[in-house]
Design a protein around this motif. Structure first.
Motif, short mmCIF file in Angstrom:
data_model
loop_
_atom_site.label_atom_id
_atom_site.label_comp_id
_atom_site.label_asym_id
_atom_site.label_seq_id
_atom_site.Cartn_x
_atom_site.Cartn_y
_atom_site.Cartn_z
N VAL A 152 0.85 -1.19 0.00
CA VAL A 152 0.00 0.00 0.00
C VAL A 152 0.88 1.24 0.00
O VAL A 152 2.06 1.19 0.36
N TYR A 153 0.28 2.37 -0.39
CA TYR A 153 0.96 3.66 -0.28
C TYR A 153 0.74 4.24 1.10
O TYR A 153 -0.37 4.24 1.63
N MET A 154 1.83 4.76 1.69
CA MET A 154 1.73 5.45 2.97
C MET A 154 2.45 6.79 2.86
O MET A 154 3.46 6.91 2.18
N VAL A 155 1.91 7.79 3.52
CA VAL A 155 2.48 9.13 3.51
C VAL A 155 3.75 9.16 4.34
O VAL A 155 3.78 8.64 5.46
N LEU A 156 4.81 9.75 3.80
CA LEU A 156 6.01 10.02 4.59
C LEU A 156 5.80 11.30 5.37
O LEU A 156 5.39 12.31 4.79
N ASP A 157 6.09 11.28 6.64
CA ASP A 157 5.83 12.48 7.44
C ASP A 157 6.87 12.62 8.53
O ASP A 157 6.82 11.94 9.55
N THR A 158 7.82 13.55 8.32
CA THR A 158 8.82 13.83 9.36
C THR A 158 8.25 14.72 10.45
O THR A 158 8.94 14.99 11.43
N GLY A 159 7.00 15.16 10.28
CA GLY A 159 6.38 16.03 11.27
C GLY A 159 5.49 15.32 12.25
O GLY A 159 4.77 15.96 13.02
N SER A 160 5.49 13.97 12.26
CA SER A 160 4.70 13.22 13.24
C SER A 160 5.39 11.90 13.53
O SER A 160 6.26 11.45 12.79
N ASP A 161 4.98 11.27 14.63
CA ASP A 161 5.61 10.03 15.07
C ASP A 161 4.73 8.81 14.86
O ASP A 161 5.18 7.68 15.04
N ALA A 259 -2.89 4.88 2.01
CA ALA A 259 -3.61 4.01 2.95
C ALA A 259 -3.37 4.39 4.40
O ALA A 259 -4.11 3.96 5.28
N GLY A 260 -2.35 5.18 4.66
CA GLY A 260 -2.03 5.54 6.03
C GLY A 260 -0.80 6.42 6.07
O GLY A 260 -0.48 7.12 5.09
N LEU A 261 -0.09 6.38 7.18
CA LEU A 261 1.01 7.31 7.39
C LEU A 261 2.17 6.62 8.09
O LEU A 261 1.97 5.86 9.04
N LEU A 262 3.38 6.87 7.59
CA LEU A 262 4.61 6.38 8.21
C LEU A 262 5.26 7.54 8.93
O LEU A 262 5.85 8.43 8.31
N GLY A 263 5.13 7.58 10.24
CA GLY A 263 5.67 8.67 11.04
C GLY A 263 7.18 8.59 11.13
O GLY A 263 7.73 7.62 11.65
N LEU A 264 7.86 9.61 10.63
CA LEU A 264 9.33 9.64 10.62
C LEU A 264 9.87 10.70 11.56
O LEU A 264 11.00 11.17 11.41
N GLY A 265 9.07 11.12 12.53
CA GLY A 265 9.50 12.16 13.45
C GLY A 265 10.66 11.73 14.34
O GLY A 265 11.14 10.60 14.28
N ARG A 266 11.04 12.66 15.20
CA ARG A 266 12.23 12.46 16.04
C ARG A 266 11.88 11.85 17.40
O ARG A 266 12.76 11.50 18.18
#
Length: 480
Positions: A152-161, A259-266
């Motif tokens: 599935v596709y997931m959003v990359l997001d460095t602004g959330s965990d 389909a969702g989100l991959l949280g890449l935060g710190r």
């Protein structure tokens, strides 16, 4: 002229070729070429990417997934006009920027989650695609979820965990490109018990019939609610086990396509933290050209994530907010000259956790605190005074009518960070906004004290997050 050409089609409307004078750093020359939409529509889709069967690994054992523009895998998006998609994108971007600023000013923390680290000796990575054709300013990555893997596709997001995915049965789910994940068909799906240490790490968690529930709300009013669980994620054949995952049964708001989100935060509960010290301490991505380029790029975890050509600036710790990646921005140059009114103090992160500058993959347009933006904008206008002005467009107040031209000269723009100077390609700050030859300066001002380096300015750079070295890097031409 030194011949270095970079292609751009921000709205699939044109390509920009950029070359820099060898005797002067003051101007970029933009060559404008027509690119018919029918040419893009005739491109072959990557069948392997669509099926998610990319199990081949790079020779150096780096786990990687290819990065493609989402237009290659979403032909239905051509039913919408580029102008309409762009308007929607800017609306969503405004919501996101406000939400981040509100969060930072409140010194709150985002929802986070944790899991067992991946056991293994290889670096790994995943593909990243632009969400432009879905009306999203975010970038997507394609990841396998569950056993057997459903890609599935997931959003990359460095602004959330938070890591989460839409799950059936749905109380309410938005439309996504792939089938909704069914946890009952995955042998590796495991619910988290209420009161367990993992459940207690949630900022917004609750219990129902001894099951741990999660809830994540975003500043634009969007939210996701469901079962807190652990699951296996697969990156081109390499499996990452026991990843804490929100299985969302009620997902509402401005979510688009993925389909969702991959949280890449710190934060300690983000995916990089979950992936373990060996892998999660270093990762990088390159955000692909918004043209429908067939060339891949990668989101990489591990030692291979660190580019040898990157210039680095130290990461700054906000003691009140652990999710965001803060850096020390000291100023800008336009046309080869430092903008004197842009002082480092305008970007200072104070002891209370207010102000500062973050690098965010999910925000499109870079927002600068208002005095800094005005100084940058005025310097650019002065350098581009020979270009014909056009009316403002949405949040952009510096636009130009380049219709009928084959090339134009525009002032160079350089971002100065502590220890690193990042020279932007012209396509990262002068972008087409319609089919009539209107281009706008892709920065905006904000009344918030927080400034955000968005993904338009990051495009084409490999952005390196070296958490072990407490630094962030930019490597030009990093998507190859």
């Amino acid at each position: 002229m030194e011949g270095k050409t970079i292609s751009l089609s921000f709205l699939l409307l044109s390509l920009l070729a950029i070359s820099v004078s060898s005797t002067s750093l003051q101007y970029h020359t933009l060559l404008l070429h027509s690119l018919p939409l029918t040419q893009l529509q005739s491109l072959d889709f990557d069948a392997q990417l669509l099926s998610g069967d990319g199990s081949d690994l790079d020779p150096d054992n780096t786990l990687s997934l290819q990065l493609h523009h989402v237009d290659l895998v979403s032909p239905s998006s051509f039913n919408a006009t580029p102008h309409a998609l762009f308007k929607l994108r800017l609306q969503r971007d405004a919501y996101r920027a406000k939400a981040i600023s509100d969060l930072a000013s409140a010194n709150a923390t985002l929802g986070r989650r944790a899991g067992k680290p991946h056991a293994g000796g290889r670096d790994f990575s995943s593909s990243v695609v632009s969400g432009l054709s879905q009306g999203s300013g975010e970038y997507f990555t394609r990841i396998g979820v569950g056993t057997p893997s459903k890609y599935v596709y997931m959003v990359l997001d460095t602004g959330s965990d938070v890591v989460w995915i839409q799950c059936s049965p749905c109380k309410k789910c938005y439309t996504q490109s792939d089938p909704v994940f069914d946890p009952s068909k995955s042998s590796s799906f495991l619910g988290v018990a209420c009161g367990s240490p993992l459940c207690r790490r949630l900022d917004s968690g609750s219990c129902n019939r001894k099951k741990c529930l999660y809830q994540v709300s975003y500043g634009d009013g969007s939210f996701t609610v469901g079962d807190f669980s652990t699951e296996t994620l697969t990156f081109r054949g390499t499996r990452v086990n026991n990843v804490a995952l929100g299985c969302g049964h009620d997902n509402e708001g401005l979510f688009v396509g993925a389909a969702g989100l991959l949280g890449l935060g710190r934060g300690r509960l983000s995916f990089p933290t979950q992936a373990g010290r060996r892998f999660g301490r270093k990762f990088s991505y390159c955000l692909v050209d918004r043209s429908a380029s067939s060339k891949p790029s990668y989101l990489v975890f591990g030692e291979s994530a660190v580019s040898r050509t990157a210039v680095f600036t130290p990461l700054v710790k906000n003691p009140k907010l652990d999710t965001f990646y803060y850096v020390e921005l000291t100023g800008f140059s336009v046309g080869g000259a430092r903008v004197p009114a842009i002082r480092p103090s305008l970007f200072k992160l104070d002891a209370a956790g207010d102000g500062g500058v973050i690098v965010d993959s999910g925000t499109s347009v870079t927002r600068l605190t208002r005095p800094a933006y005005v100084a940058l904008r005025d310097a650019f206008r002065m350098g581009a005074k020979d270009l014909k002005r056009a009316p403002d467009f949405s949040l952009f107040d510096t636009c130009f009518d380049l219709s009928g031209k084959t090339e134009v000269k525009v002032p160079t723009v350089v971002m100065h960070f502590r220890g690193a100077d990042v020279s932007l390609p012209a396509s990262n700050y002068l972008i087409p906004v319609d089919s009539d030859g209107t281009f706008c300066f892709a920065f905006a001002g904000t009344m918030s004290g927080l400034s955000i380096i968005g993904n338009i300015q990051q495009q084409g750079f490999r952005v390196v997050f070296d958490l072990a070295g407490n630094r962030l890097g930019f490597a030009p031409r990093g998507c190859a």
